[in-house]
Design a protein around this motif. Sequence first.
Motif, PDB file in Angstrom:
ATOM      1  N   GLY A  10      51.737  75.808  79.825  1.00  0.00           N
ATOM      2  CA  GLY A  10      52.821  74.420  79.454  1.00  0.00           C
ATOM      3  C   GLY A  10      53.186  73.815  80.911  1.00  0.00           C
ATOM      4  O   GLY A  10      53.084  74.081  81.763  1.00  0.00           O
ATOM      5  N   ALA A  11      53.548  72.579  80.220  1.00  0.00           N
ATOM      6  CA  ALA A  11      53.875  71.157  81.247  1.00  0.00           C
ATOM      7  C   ALA A  11      54.813  70.660  80.830  1.00  0.00           C
ATOM      8  O   ALA A  11      54.936  70.796  78.965  1.00  0.00           O
ATOM      9  CB  ALA A  11      52.683  70.980  81.435  1.00  0.00           C
ATOM     10  N   TRP A  12      55.230  69.902  82.141  1.00  0.00           N
ATOM     11  CA  TRP A  12      56.450  68.974  81.778  1.00  0.00           C
ATOM     12  C   TRP A  12      56.810  67.992  83.031  1.00  0.00           C
ATOM     13  O   TRP A  12      56.252  67.765  83.714  1.00  0.00           O
ATOM     14  CB  TRP A  12      57.887  69.365  80.781  1.00  0.00           C
ATOM     15  N   GLY A  13      57.131  66.425  81.758  1.00  0.00           N
ATOM     16  CA  GLY A  13      57.359  65.630  82.485  1.00  0.00           C
ATOM     17  C   GLY A  13      58.851  65.598  83.732  1.00  0.00           C
ATOM     18  O   GLY A  13      59.079  66.810  84.081  1.00  0.00           O
ATOM     19  N   PHE A  14      58.473  64.580  84.059  1.00  0.00           N
ATOM     20  CA  PHE A  14      59.900  64.501  84.599  1.00  0.00           C
ATOM     21  C   PHE A  14      61.871  64.701  84.847  1.00  0.00           C
ATOM     22  O   PHE A  14      62.957  64.657  85.149  1.00  0.00           O
ATOM     23  CB  PHE A  14      60.291  63.238  85.878  1.00  0.00           C
ATOM     24  N   VAL A  78      54.080  72.087  95.179  1.00  0.00           N
ATOM     25  CA  VAL A  78      52.709  70.641  95.381  1.00  0.00           C
ATOM     26  C   VAL A  78      52.005  69.539  95.137  1.00  0.00           C
ATOM     27  O   VAL A  78      53.366  68.726  94.746  1.00  0.00           O
ATOM     28  CB  VAL A  78      51.340  71.501  94.671  1.00  0.00           C
ATOM     29  N   ALA A  79      51.437  68.493  96.127  1.00  0.00           N
ATOM     30  CA  ALA A  79      51.374  67.823  95.729  1.00  0.00           C
ATOM     31  C   ALA A  79      51.284  66.960  94.913  1.00  0.00           C
ATOM     32  O   ALA A  79      52.482  66.029  94.523  1.00  0.00           O
ATOM     33  CB  ALA A  79      50.210  67.056  97.299  1.00  0.00           C
ATOM     34  N   THR A  80      50.513  67.071  93.824  1.00  0.00           N
ATOM     35  CA  THR A  80      50.532  65.934  92.727  1.00  0.00           C
ATOM     36  C   THR A  80      50.016  67.662  91.091  1.00  0.00           C
ATOM     37  O   THR A  80      49.088  68.130  91.877  1.00  0.00           O
ATOM     38  CB  THR A  80      49.939  65.178  92.390  1.00  0.00           C
ATOM     39  N   ASP A  85      52.766  61.239  85.580  1.00  0.00           N
ATOM     40  CA  ASP A  85      54.542  61.799  85.151  1.00  0.00           C
ATOM     41  C   ASP A  85      54.573  63.317  85.263  1.00  0.00           C
ATOM     42  O   ASP A  85      55.536  63.535  84.916  1.00  0.00           O
ATOM     43  CB  ASP A  85      54.943  61.342  84.500  1.00  0.00           C
ATOM     44  N   GLN A  86      53.674  64.116  85.163  1.00  0.00           N
ATOM     45  CA  GLN A  86      53.730  65.438  85.045  1.00  0.00           C
ATOM     46  C   GLN A  86      54.451  65.961  86.616  1.00  0.00           C
ATOM     47  O   GLN A  86      54.053  66.276  86.898  1.00  0.00           O
ATOM     48  CB  GLN A  86      52.279  66.383  85.192  1.00  0.00           C
ATOM     49  N   LEU A  87      55.681  67.023  86.202  1.00  0.00           N
ATOM     50  CA  LEU A  87      56.349  67.741  87.562  1.00  0.00           C
ATOM     51  C   LEU A  87      56.184  68.907  87.661  1.00  0.00           C
ATOM     52  O   LEU A  87      56.012  69.611  88.952  1.00  0.00           O
ATOM     53  CB  LEU A  87      58.021  67.735  87.080  1.00  0.00           C
TER      54      LEU A  87
END
Length: 101
Positions: A10-14, A78-80, A85-87
Amino acid sequence: MCGRVCGVFGAWGFAPIVGPVVMRNLQEALRGAGAMLNDVVKTTVYVASSKQEDLVQAWRVVREYMGDHDAPSTLLGVATLGYDDQLVEVEAVAVIDDSHS
Protein backbone atom coordinates in the motif's frame (compact mmCIF):
# COMPACT_ATOMS: atom_id res chain seq x y z
CA MET A 1 5.62 -22.45 7.84
CA CYS A 2 3.02 -24.08 5.63
CA GLY A 3 0.38 -22.43 3.51
CA ARG A 4 0.05 -20.09 0.57
CA VAL A 5 2.24 -16.99 0.54
CA CYS A 6 0.94 -13.66 -0.71
CA GLY A 7 2.67 -10.31 -1.08
CA VAL A 8 0.78 -7.02 -1.00
CA PHE A 9 1.62 -3.35 -0.68
CA GLY A 10 0.00 0.00 0.00
CA ALA A 11 1.15 3.58 -0.52
CA TRP A 12 0.27 7.07 0.67
CA GLY A 13 1.32 10.65 0.03
CA PHE A 14 2.57 13.45 2.23
CA ALA A 15 -0.58 14.54 4.09
CA PRO A 16 -0.50 13.05 7.62
CA ILE A 17 -4.28 12.59 7.61
CA VAL A 18 -4.09 10.03 4.79
CA GLY A 19 -1.48 7.87 6.55
CA PRO A 20 -3.99 5.27 7.76
CA VAL A 21 -5.24 4.85 4.18
CA VAL A 22 -2.25 2.64 3.34
CA MET A 23 -3.03 0.27 6.15
CA ARG A 24 -6.71 0.08 5.21
CA ASN A 25 -5.66 -0.58 1.60
CA LEU A 26 -3.26 -3.23 2.86
CA GLN A 27 -6.06 -4.86 4.86
CA GLU A 28 -8.29 -4.85 1.79
CA ALA A 29 -5.58 -6.40 -0.40
CA LEU A 30 -4.95 -9.06 2.22
CA ARG A 31 -8.69 -9.80 2.47
CA GLY A 32 -8.78 -10.20 -1.32
CA ALA A 33 -6.10 -12.87 -0.97
CA GLY A 34 -7.93 -14.58 1.89
CA ALA A 35 -5.62 -13.20 4.61
CA MET A 36 -5.71 -10.72 7.48
CA LEU A 37 -3.08 -8.55 9.18
CA ASN A 38 -2.40 -11.31 11.71
CA ASP A 39 -1.33 -13.55 8.77
CA VAL A 40 1.50 -11.14 7.91
CA VAL A 41 4.93 -12.67 8.57
CA LYS A 42 7.06 -9.69 7.46
CA THR A 43 6.69 -6.05 6.51
CA THR A 44 8.99 -3.54 4.89
CA VAL A 45 8.12 0.14 5.30
CA TYR A 46 9.74 2.54 2.85
CA VAL A 47 9.67 6.27 3.70
CA ALA A 48 10.86 8.80 1.12
CA SER A 49 12.61 11.02 3.64
CA SER A 50 15.87 11.37 5.48
CA LYS A 51 14.07 12.93 8.46
CA GLN A 52 13.76 10.59 11.40
CA GLU A 53 10.46 12.18 12.47
CA ASP A 54 8.90 11.16 9.13
CA LEU A 55 10.06 7.57 9.64
CA VAL A 56 8.71 7.57 13.19
CA GLN A 57 5.34 8.95 12.05
CA ALA A 58 4.97 6.24 9.40
CA TRP A 59 6.08 3.55 11.86
CA ARG A 60 3.49 4.64 14.43
CA VAL A 61 0.68 4.24 11.90
CA VAL A 62 1.88 0.77 10.92
CA ARG A 63 2.24 -0.31 14.58
CA GLU A 64 -1.21 1.06 15.43
CA TYR A 65 -2.82 -1.15 12.80
CA MET A 66 -0.67 -4.20 13.52
CA GLY A 67 -1.57 -4.04 17.23
CA ASP A 68 -0.24 -6.97 19.23
CA HIS A 69 0.77 -8.84 16.07
CA ASP A 70 4.52 -8.18 16.00
CA ALA A 71 5.75 -9.54 12.65
CA PRO A 72 9.40 -8.91 11.79
CA SER A 73 9.63 -5.54 10.06
CA THR A 74 12.15 -3.31 8.37
CA LEU A 75 11.82 0.49 8.30
CA LEU A 76 13.85 2.25 5.59
CA GLY A 77 14.39 5.87 4.65
CA VAL A 78 14.84 6.12 0.87
CA ALA A 79 15.56 8.95 -1.57
CA THR A 80 12.37 8.55 -3.62
CA LEU A 81 9.47 6.21 -4.33
CA GLY A 82 7.71 5.39 -7.60
CA TYR A 83 4.84 7.89 -7.67
CA ASP A 84 4.82 11.70 -7.57
CA ASP A 85 4.32 12.94 -3.99
CA GLN A 86 4.47 9.39 -2.58
CA LEU A 87 5.97 9.38 0.90
CA VAL A 88 5.39 5.86 2.18
CA GLU A 89 5.02 2.33 0.86
CA VAL A 90 4.32 -0.69 3.04
CA GLU A 91 5.12 -4.10 1.62
CA ALA A 92 3.77 -7.14 3.44
CA VAL A 93 4.23 -10.88 3.09
CA ALA A 94 1.49 -13.09 4.53
CA VAL A 95 1.16 -16.84 4.90
CA ILE A 96 -2.38 -18.12 4.50
CA ASP A 97 -3.13 -21.32 6.38
CA ASP A 98 -5.29 -23.31 3.95
CA SER A 99 -6.09 -25.91 6.61
CA HIS A 100 -8.61 -23.48 8.15
CA SER A 101 -10.56 -23.01 4.90
